[in-house]
Design a protein around this motif. Structure first.
Motif, PDB file in Angstrom:
ATOM      1  N   LEU A  12       0.910  -1.142   0.060  1.00  0.00           N
ATOM      2  CA  LEU A  12       0.076   0.128  -0.090  1.00  0.00           C
ATOM      3  C   LEU A  12       0.850   1.193   0.038  1.00  0.00           C
ATOM      4  O   LEU A  12       1.769   1.625   0.977  1.00  0.00           O
ATOM      5  CB  LEU A  12      -0.854  -0.067   1.258  1.00  0.00           C
ATOM      6  CG  LEU A  12      -1.914   1.104   1.159  1.00  0.00           C
ATOM      7  CD1 LEU A  12      -3.134   0.890   0.261  1.00  0.00           C
ATOM      8  CD2 LEU A  12      -2.704   1.063   2.765  1.00  0.00           C
ATOM      9  N   HIS A  13       0.811   1.825  -0.974  1.00  0.00           N
ATOM     10  CA  HIS A  13       1.751   3.401  -1.181  1.00  0.00           C
ATOM     11  C   HIS A  13       1.015   4.357  -0.578  1.00  0.00           C
ATOM     12  O   HIS A  13      -0.360   4.587  -1.024  1.00  0.00           O
ATOM     13  CB  HIS A  13       2.083   3.497  -2.538  1.00  0.00           C
ATOM     14  CG  HIS A  13       3.052   2.495  -3.196  1.00  0.00           C
ATOM     15  ND1 HIS A  13       4.245   2.070  -2.948  1.00  0.00           N
ATOM     16  CD2 HIS A  13       2.634   1.266  -4.046  1.00  0.00           C
ATOM     17  CE1 HIS A  13       4.498   1.216  -3.426  1.00  0.00           C
ATOM     18  NE2 HIS A  13       3.797   0.600  -4.266  1.00  0.00           N
ATOM     19  N   GLY A  14       1.651   5.367  -0.159  1.00  0.00           N
ATOM     20  CA  GLY A  14       1.019   6.751   0.256  1.00  0.00           C
ATOM     21  C   GLY A  14       0.279   6.503   1.516  1.00  0.00           C
ATOM     22  O   GLY A  14      -1.066   7.141   1.530  1.00  0.00           O
ATOM     23  N   LEU A  22       4.413  10.091   5.324  1.00  0.00           N
ATOM     24  CA  LEU A  22       3.847   9.265   4.264  1.00  0.00           C
ATOM     25  C   LEU A  22       4.653   7.938   3.962  1.00  0.00           C
ATOM     26  O   LEU A  22       5.971   8.169   3.710  1.00  0.00           O
ATOM     27  CB  LEU A  22       3.584  10.291   3.007  1.00  0.00           C
ATOM     28  CG  LEU A  22       2.847   9.722   1.869  1.00  0.00           C
ATOM     29  CD1 LEU A  22       1.272   9.688   2.468  1.00  0.00           C
ATOM     30  CD2 LEU A  22       2.805  10.698   0.591  1.00  0.00           C
ATOM     31  N   ARG A  23       4.086   6.854   3.701  1.00  0.00           N
ATOM     32  CA  ARG A  23       4.886   5.682   3.836  1.00  0.00           C
ATOM     33  C   ARG A  23       4.143   4.632   2.682  1.00  0.00           C
ATOM     34  O   ARG A  23       3.157   4.762   2.579  1.00  0.00           O
ATOM     35  CB  ARG A  23       4.906   4.930   5.323  1.00  0.00           C
ATOM     36  CG  ARG A  23       5.346   5.955   6.233  1.00  0.00           C
ATOM     37  CD  ARG A  23       5.830   5.263   7.253  1.00  0.00           C
ATOM     38  NE  ARG A  23       7.181   4.499   7.257  1.00  0.00           N
ATOM     39  CZ  ARG A  23       8.302   5.063   7.175  1.00  0.00           C
ATOM     40  NH1 ARG A  23       8.419   6.403   7.423  1.00  0.00           N
ATOM     41  NH2 ARG A  23       9.463   4.509   6.888  1.00  0.00           N
ATOM     42  N   SER A  24       5.096   3.895   2.225  1.00  0.00           N
ATOM     43  CA  SER A  24       4.719   2.650   1.586  1.00  0.00           C
ATOM     44  C   SER A  24       4.707   1.501   2.426  1.00  0.00           C
ATOM     45  O   SER A  24       5.972   1.264   3.077  1.00  0.00           O
ATOM     46  CB  SER A  24       5.640   2.241   0.256  1.00  0.00           C
ATOM     47  OG  SER A  24       5.167   3.593  -0.393  1.00  0.00           O
ATOM     48  N   ALA A  25       3.627   0.722   2.578  1.00  0.00           N
ATOM     49  CA  ALA A  25       3.760  -0.364   3.655  1.00  0.00           C
ATOM     50  C   ALA A  25       3.655  -1.747   2.677  1.00  0.00           C
ATOM     51  O   ALA A  25       3.128  -1.841   1.796  1.00  0.00           O
ATOM     52  CB  ALA A  25       2.516  -0.604   4.507  1.00  0.00           C
ATOM     53  N   ALA A  63       7.930   6.828  -6.842  1.00  0.00           N
ATOM     54  CA  ALA A  63       6.684   7.774  -7.619  1.00  0.00           C
ATOM     55  C   ALA A  63       5.614   8.298  -6.953  1.00  0.00           C
ATOM     56  O   ALA A  63       5.048   9.075  -7.191  1.00  0.00           O
ATOM     57  CB  ALA A  63       6.358   6.783  -8.699  1.00  0.00           C
ATOM     58  N   ALA A  64       5.434   7.370  -5.613  1.00  0.00           N
ATOM     59  CA  ALA A  64       4.132   7.833  -4.961  1.00  0.00           C
ATOM     60  C   ALA A  64       4.753   9.021  -3.848  1.00  0.00           C
ATOM     61  O   ALA A  64       3.882   9.610  -2.933  1.00  0.00           O
ATOM     62  CB  ALA A  64       3.805   6.551  -3.838  1.00  0.00           C
ATOM     63  N   GLY A  65       6.072   9.273  -3.817  1.00  0.00           N
ATOM     64  CA  GLY A  65       6.519  10.449  -2.973  1.00  0.00           C
ATOM     65  C   GLY A  65       6.634  10.351  -1.537  1.00  0.00           C
ATOM     66  O   GLY A  65       6.490  11.095  -0.875  1.00  0.00           O
ATOM     67  N   VAL A  66       6.531   9.018  -1.175  1.00  0.00           N
ATOM     68  CA  VAL A  66       6.589   8.539   0.304  1.00  0.00           C
ATOM     69  C   VAL A  66       8.005   9.036   0.618  1.00  0.00           C
ATOM     70  O   VAL A  66       9.112   9.218   0.439  1.00  0.00           O
ATOM     71  CB  VAL A  66       6.351   7.229   0.539  1.00  0.00           C
ATOM     72  CG1 VAL A  66       4.806   7.038  -0.300  1.00  0.00           C
ATOM     73  CG2 VAL A  66       7.365   6.186  -0.147  1.00  0.00           C
ATOM     74  N   GLU A  67       7.951   9.275   2.333  1.00  0.00           N
ATOM     75  CA  GLU A  67       9.322   9.326   3.010  1.00  0.00           C
ATOM     76  C   GLU A  67       9.979   7.951   3.221  1.00  0.00           C
ATOM     77  O   GLU A  67      11.252   7.986   3.268  1.00  0.00           O
ATOM     78  CB  GLU A  67       9.089  10.020   4.394  1.00  0.00           C
ATOM     79  CG  GLU A  67      10.090  10.281   5.002  1.00  0.00           C
ATOM     80  CD  GLU A  67      11.007   9.167   5.836  1.00  0.00           C
ATOM     81  OE1 GLU A  67      12.043   9.330   6.093  1.00  0.00           O
ATOM     82  OE2 GLU A  67      10.376   8.223   6.307  1.00  0.00           O
ATOM     83  N   GLY A  68       9.163   6.965   3.312  1.00  0.00           N
ATOM     84  CA  GLY A  68      10.044   5.504   3.414  1.00  0.00           C
ATOM     85  C   GLY A  68       9.101   4.485   3.398  1.00  0.00           C
ATOM     86  O   GLY A  68       7.907   4.261   3.223  1.00  0.00           O
ATOM     87  N   ALA A  90      15.895   0.611  -1.285  1.00  0.00           N
ATOM     88  CA  ALA A  90      14.983   1.804  -0.864  1.00  0.00           C
ATOM     89  C   ALA A  90      16.152   2.921  -0.205  1.00  0.00           C
ATOM     90  O   ALA A  90      15.714   3.994  -0.395  1.00  0.00           O
ATOM     91  CB  ALA A  90      13.910   1.406   0.154  1.00  0.00           C
ATOM     92  N   GLN A  91      16.730   2.480   0.740  1.00  0.00           N
ATOM     93  CA  GLN A  91      17.957   3.495   1.053  1.00  0.00           C
ATOM     94  C   GLN A  91      18.689   4.189   0.169  1.00  0.00           C
ATOM     95  O   GLN A  91      18.913   5.411   0.057  1.00  0.00           O
ATOM     96  CB  GLN A  91      18.603   2.702   2.334  1.00  0.00           C
ATOM     97  CG  GLN A  91      17.933   2.515   3.459  1.00  0.00           C
ATOM     98  CD  GLN A  91      18.926   2.125   4.614  1.00  0.00           C
ATOM     99  OE1 GLN A  91      19.970   1.653   4.430  1.00  0.00           O
ATOM    100  NE2 GLN A  91      18.559   2.425   5.967  1.00  0.00           N
ATOM    101  N   GLU A  92      19.090   3.399  -1.108  1.00  0.00           N
ATOM    102  CA  GLU A  92      19.911   4.146  -2.157  1.00  0.00           C
ATOM    103  C   GLU A  92      18.976   5.000  -2.554  1.00  0.00           C
ATOM    104  O   GLU A  92      19.546   5.653  -3.303  1.00  0.00           O
ATOM    105  CB  GLU A  92      20.172   2.886  -2.973  1.00  0.00           C
ATOM    106  CG  GLU A  92      21.453   2.055  -2.293  1.00  0.00           C
ATOM    107  CD  GLU A  92      21.744   0.862  -3.270  1.00  0.00           C
ATOM    108  OE1 GLU A  92      22.907   0.175  -2.935  1.00  0.00           O
ATOM    109  OE2 GLU A  92      20.927   0.665  -4.202  1.00  0.00           O
ATOM    110  N   ARG A  93      17.659   4.925  -2.665  1.00  0.00           N
ATOM    111  CA  ARG A  93      16.820   5.862  -3.458  1.00  0.00           C
ATOM    112  C   ARG A  93      16.365   7.088  -2.477  1.00  0.00           C
ATOM    113  O   ARG A  93      15.376   7.871  -2.750  1.00  0.00           O
ATOM    114  CB  ARG A  93      15.605   5.232  -3.920  1.00  0.00           C
ATOM    115  CG  ARG A  93      15.952   4.428  -4.973  1.00  0.00           C
ATOM    116  CD  ARG A  93      16.291   4.630  -6.323  1.00  0.00           C
ATOM    117  NE  ARG A  93      15.244   5.302  -6.995  1.00  0.00           N
ATOM    118  CZ  ARG A  93      14.379   4.540  -7.693  1.00  0.00           C
ATOM    119  NH1 ARG A  93      14.394   3.193  -8.006  1.00  0.00           N
ATOM    120  NH2 ARG A  93      13.256   5.233  -8.434  1.00  0.00           N
ATOM    121  N   GLY A  94      17.047   7.032  -1.058  1.00  0.00           N
ATOM    122  CA  GLY A  94      16.725   8.255  -0.227  1.00  0.00           C
ATOM    123  C   GLY A  94      15.665   7.935   1.055  1.00  0.00           C
ATOM    124  O   GLY A  94      15.188   8.668   1.360  1.00  0.00           O
TER     125      GLY A  94
END
Ligand code: SF4
Length: 207
Positions: A12-14, A22-25, A63-68, A90-94
């Motif tokens: 689940l994104h966003g 805002l997170r992707s679970a 793409a969803a603009g999440v923090e993590g 994920a960490q490599e993409r910030g």
């Protein structure tokens, strides 16, 4: 073994219901712990779910603009190589990484190199099995008082689960299926599903 894929129950994104910002679970499929009273027994079977490319999950999260990401389950550390690859990508993409585990940190530390690599790519570990006899009454995100928030980096040091209120994210998909994120106990989940079913029935009558 990591072949660039992860056995996933759902993603689940966003959402704002699975940790700070805002997170992707990502719900990992399969759990070897099987705590008594777990509200996710449908995630126990490691052969369920969908084999999903790790790169696809990370691309969609960015793409969803999440923090993590919040890695939950199921048991993320039952798939240590895939979990490590996902967390590192994920960490490599910030993105930040929060991982839940029913295993305790000390026991994970004594495992193999891929488990250590997973921990090395995790900012915040929430550890320990769900204990129905020790319900959590103060802190967000966890179901029992034995579970610990272990900061493996400084990224989420400001997050205080004792001053945060649990949030629930409910989404009804166009096909009528319902996605729920956030912490609920068994009674809360039952109430929510009854309420959701009622509102769907009302909408159906209004249509
Ligand atoms: S570790 Fe988590 S998913 Fe596994 S049984 Fe315990 S509460 Fe359920």
């Amino acid at each position: 073994m990591n072949d660039g894929h992860l056995q996933v129950a759902r993603v689940l994104h966003g959402t704002t219901a699975e940790g700070p910002g805002l997170r992707s679970a990502v719900w990992f499929q399969g759990c070897s712990i099987q705590c008594k009273g777990c509200i996710n027994p449908h995630l126990f079977n490691p052969r369920g779910g969908t084999r999903t490319p790790i790169a696809e999950i990370v691309d969609q999260a960015v793409a969803a603009g999440v923090e993590g990401l919040t890695l939950i389950g199921g048991e993320p550390f039952d798939q240590p190589a895939s979990g490590a690859a996902l967390a590192k990508a994920a960490q490599e993409r910030g993105l930040g990484v929060i991982a839940f585990s029913g295993y305790e940190y000390e026991s994970l530390l004594g495992r193999d190199d891929v488990t250590k690599a997973f921990l090395a790519a995790t900012d915040l570990l929430v550890d320990g099995p769900y204990e129905a006899r020790n319900p959590e009454t103060r802190r967000a995100l966890v179901g029992s008082s034995n579970q610990r928030f272990i900061h493996l980096t400084k990224r989420y040091k400001a997050y205080k689960p004792e001053v945060v209120t649990n949030r629930i994210d409910v989404r009804v998909r166009p096909n009528g299926s319902i996605d729920v994120a956030g912490f609920l106990d068994a009674d809360g989940l039952k109430d929510l599903l009854q309420t959701t079913e009622s509102s769907r029935a009302i909408r159906g009558r209004q249509a």
